[in-house]
Write a protein that holds these residues in place. Sequence first.
Motif, mmCIF file in Angstrom:
data_model
loop_
_atom_site.group_PDB
_atom_site.id
_atom_site.type_symbol
_atom_site.label_atom_id
_atom_site.label_comp_id
_atom_site.label_asym_id
_atom_site.label_seq_id
_atom_site.Cartn_x
_atom_site.Cartn_y
_atom_site.Cartn_z
ATOM 1 N N GLN A 231 7.070 -16.776 -19.698
ATOM 2 C CA GLN A 231 8.499 -16.549 -19.947
ATOM 3 C C GLN A 231 8.973 -17.258 -21.214
ATOM 4 O OE1 GLN A 231 10.733 -17.635 -16.448
ATOM 5 N NE2 GLN A 231 9.400 -16.439 -15.095
ATOM 6 N N MET A 232 8.359 -18.409 -21.513
ATOM 7 C CA MET A 232 8.816 -19.205 -22.651
ATOM 8 C C MET A 232 8.272 -18.709 -23.989
ATOM 9 S SD MET A 232 8.937 -23.162 -21.324
ATOM 10 C CE MET A 232 7.331 -23.181 -20.530
ATOM 11 N N ILE A 233 6.979 -18.371 -24.031
ATOM 12 C CA ILE A 233 6.401 -18.035 -25.349
ATOM 13 C C ILE A 233 5.737 -16.654 -25.402
ATOM 14 C CG2 ILE A 233 6.048 -20.439 -26.038
ATOM 15 C CD1 ILE A 233 3.174 -20.225 -25.212
ATOM 16 N N HIS A 234 5.591 -15.986 -24.269
ATOM 17 C CA HIS A 234 5.049 -14.617 -24.241
ATOM 18 C C HIS A 234 3.686 -14.523 -24.943
ATOM 19 C CE1 HIS A 234 8.968 -13.411 -22.769
ATOM 20 N NE2 HIS A 234 9.526 -13.990 -23.823
ATOM 21 N N HIS A 235 2.789 -15.410 -24.569
ATOM 22 C CA HIS A 235 1.442 -15.393 -25.155
ATOM 23 C C HIS A 235 0.587 -14.353 -24.426
ATOM 24 C CE1 HIS A 235 -2.377 -16.670 -26.772
ATOM 25 N NE2 HIS A 235 -1.822 -17.661 -27.453
ATOM 26 N N PRO A 236 -0.114 -13.455 -25.156
ATOM 27 C CA PRO A 236 -0.893 -12.394 -24.496
ATOM 28 C C PRO A 236 -2.019 -12.904 -23.600
ATOM 29 C CG PRO A 236 -1.359 -12.478 -26.859
ATOM 30 C CD PRO A 236 -0.160 -13.336 -26.631
ATOM 31 N N VAL A 237 -2.547 -14.104 -23.882
ATOM 32 C CA VAL A 237 -3.665 -14.618 -23.095
ATOM 33 C C VAL A 237 -3.225 -15.010 -21.682
ATOM 34 C CG1 VAL A 237 -3.470 -17.091 -23.662
ATOM 35 C CG2 VAL A 237 -5.720 -16.093 -23.275
ATOM 36 N N VAL A 238 -1.934 -15.281 -21.491
ATOM 37 C CA VAL A 238 -1.444 -15.717 -20.180
ATOM 38 C C VAL A 238 -1.603 -14.617 -19.138
ATOM 39 C CG1 VAL A 238 0.546 -16.578 -18.890
ATOM 40 C CG2 VAL A 238 0.161 -17.349 -21.238
ATOM 41 N N ASP A 239 -1.349 -13.365 -19.516
ATOM 42 C CA ASP A 239 -1.514 -12.248 -18.572
ATOM 43 C C ASP A 239 -2.946 -12.177 -18.054
ATOM 44 O OD1 ASP A 239 1.104 -11.400 -18.696
ATOM 45 O OD2 ASP A 239 0.759 -10.114 -20.436
ATOM 46 N N ASP A 240 -3.909 -12.317 -18.961
ATOM 47 C CA ASP A 240 -5.320 -12.298 -18.561
ATOM 48 C C ASP A 240 -5.643 -13.481 -17.651
ATOM 49 O OD1 ASP A 240 -5.751 -10.044 -20.103
ATOM 50 O OD2 ASP A 240 -6.257 -11.201 -21.893
ATOM 51 N N MET B 210 3.475 -25.775 -35.319
ATOM 52 C CA MET B 210 2.474 -25.643 -34.251
ATOM 53 C C MET B 210 2.258 -24.161 -33.950
ATOM 54 S SD MET B 210 2.543 -27.149 -30.347
ATOM 55 C CE MET B 210 2.764 -28.826 -30.879
ATOM 56 N N ASN B 211 0.963 -23.741 -33.930
ATOM 57 C CA ASN B 211 0.717 -22.325 -33.665
ATOM 58 C C ASN B 211 0.888 -22.005 -32.179
ATOM 59 O OD1 ASN B 211 -1.732 -22.792 -32.204
ATOM 60 N ND2 ASN B 211 -2.885 -22.872 -34.103
ATOM 61 N N LYS B 212 0.834 -20.729 -31.870
ATOM 62 C CA LYS B 212 1.160 -20.261 -30.518
ATOM 63 C C LYS B 212 0.165 -20.760 -29.477
ATOM 64 C CE LYS B 212 3.460 -16.122 -28.816
ATOM 65 N NZ LYS B 212 3.708 -14.680 -29.024
ATOM 66 N N ASP B 213 -1.116 -20.857 -29.855
ATOM 67 C CA ASP B 213 -2.135 -21.354 -28.918
ATOM 68 C C ASP B 213 -1.844 -22.797 -28.517
ATOM 69 O OD1 ASP B 213 -3.621 -19.009 -28.871
ATOM 70 O OD2 ASP B 213 -4.801 -19.578 -30.619
ATOM 71 N N TYR B 214 -1.563 -23.629 -29.492
ATOM 72 C CA TYR B 214 -1.315 -25.041 -29.220
ATOM 73 C C TYR B 214 0.005 -25.240 -28.473
ATOM 74 C CZ TYR B 214 -5.171 -25.999 -32.446
ATOM 75 O OH TYR B 214 -6.404 -26.054 -33.049
ATOM 76 N N LEU B 215 0.992 -24.403 -28.764
ATOM 77 C CA LEU B 215 2.265 -24.487 -28.041
ATOM 78 C C LEU B 215 2.072 -24.132 -26.572
ATOM 79 C CD1 LEU B 215 5.301 -24.973 -28.233
ATOM 80 C CD2 LEU B 215 5.583 -22.557 -28.822
ATOM 81 N N LEU B 216 1.243 -23.124 -26.310
ATOM 82 C CA LEU B 216 0.922 -22.752 -24.932
ATOM 83 C C LEU B 216 0.249 -23.910 -24.203
ATOM 84 C CD1 LEU B 216 0.401 -20.808 -22.541
ATOM 85 C CD2 LEU B 216 -1.657 -20.041 -23.747
ATOM 86 N N LEU B 217 -0.733 -24.529 -24.859
ATOM 87 C CA LEU B 217 -1.468 -25.636 -24.232
ATOM 88 C C LEU B 217 -0.556 -26.835 -23.979
ATOM 89 C CD1 LEU B 217 -4.742 -25.334 -26.321
ATOM 90 C CD2 LEU B 217 -4.518 -24.905 -23.875
ATOM 91 N N LYS B 218 0.337 -27.092 -24.921
ATOM 92 C CA LYS B 218 1.286 -28.203 -24.735
ATOM 93 C C LYS B 218 2.185 -27.958 -23.536
ATOM 94 C CE LYS B 218 4.740 -30.991 -27.131
ATOM 95 N NZ LYS B 218 5.509 -31.225 -28.378
ATOM 96 N N ASN B 219 2.662 -26.726 -23.400
ATOM 97 C CA ASN B 219 3.485 -26.384 -22.238
ATOM 98 C C ASN B 219 2.686 -26.457 -20.943
ATOM 99 O OD1 ASN B 219 5.901 -25.898 -23.625
ATOM 100 N ND2 ASN B 219 5.303 -23.811 -24.135
ATOM 101 N N LEU B 220 1.414 -26.059 -21.018
ATOM 102 C CA LEU B 220 0.560 -26.094 -19.823
ATOM 103 C C LEU B 220 0.451 -27.498 -19.252
ATOM 104 C CD1 LEU B 220 -2.530 -23.749 -20.454
ATOM 105 C CD2 LEU B 220 -0.912 -23.643 -18.564
ATOM 106 N N TYR B 221 0.037 -28.452 -20.107
ATOM 107 C CA TYR B 221 -0.160 -29.795 -19.554
ATOM 108 C C TYR B 221 1.167 -30.465 -19.194
ATOM 109 C CZ TYR B 221 0.957 -32.584 -23.790
ATOM 110 O OH TYR B 221 1.574 -33.203 -24.841
ATOM 111 N N SER B 222 2.248 -30.150 -19.915
ATOM 112 C CA SER B 222 3.561 -30.742 -19.596
ATOM 113 C C SER B 222 4.044 -30.283 -18.219
ATOM 114 C CB SER B 222 4.589 -30.356 -20.658
ATOM 115 O OG SER B 222 4.235 -30.864 -21.913
#
Length: 270
Positions: free
Chosen positions: A30-39, A1-13
């Motif tokens: 904190q979990m995956i350090h995705h750059p889009v989260v800061d924005d 699973m790529n980072k975008d989909y992992l972020l989305l999975k964590n979001l809805y969970s």
Amino acid sequence: MNKDYLLLKNLYSLLESGYSIEETLCLCQQMIHHPVVDDMLKQLNQGEAVETILLQSSLPDLFQEYFRFFQNKNCLSEAIKKSLDICMMKEDYQKKLKSRLTYPSILMTFLFLFSLFVVFVLLPNVNQLFISFQIEKSLLIQVLFAFFYIMPCFIIVFVFLALYLIIRLVYGLKHKLYRVIELYLKWPVFKTILQKYFSLKFALYFHELLNEDMDSTSVIKVLNEQMTNSDLKIVLYEMNNRLYGGENLEEILEDFEYFDGLFISFFKCI
């Protein structure tokens, strides 16, 4: 699973677990350090709605297309989950397709390399033998030599033509180029693929709105108004116009070459 989909999975969970959107984004960072989260956090602090933030983010276009539709029909976590499920299903199909194309690709590569070996190594030596023994090549031998000489060129042309056709089709779907898609529907291989593509996509949206106890005409009208950025707009626009012209939906589907015959048969049974 790529980072975008992992972020989305964590979001809805996390949202389903009762966390606020701000807490959810902080935990995701904190979990995956995705750059889009800061924005997203910055926009949230500036008062932007979370739906708008998701649609304006750099998340995959496919997710945004489905989320744009589902956000009005479901709660936030469910809209994210449904959109992500479709993206994951597409990724799964792509992996299966790549797996099936691996063997033909290896075979084609081997054939190309073998043809180069024949042209640059084998044929010159064989030709030298004919000359040294002063043997005149027959017509069949000359034809075989010519065939081996043109084989690498044929393979290169075939591969580039296939890539061009695929890229042009993807571009046509993305930019809703009606004439390009109509042209591809005349070719059996592409017609089968396009019919299954439009049938599955239409069935997905149609089923979602039918669950809200809407009649078929209203469903098509709503989809035509909402799906402005989707390649499905090509189909919905014409269907909507013909429905308002007094035609029956089943008759329109039968007359449409965009849909698979099996889909139309199941649709009549509903």
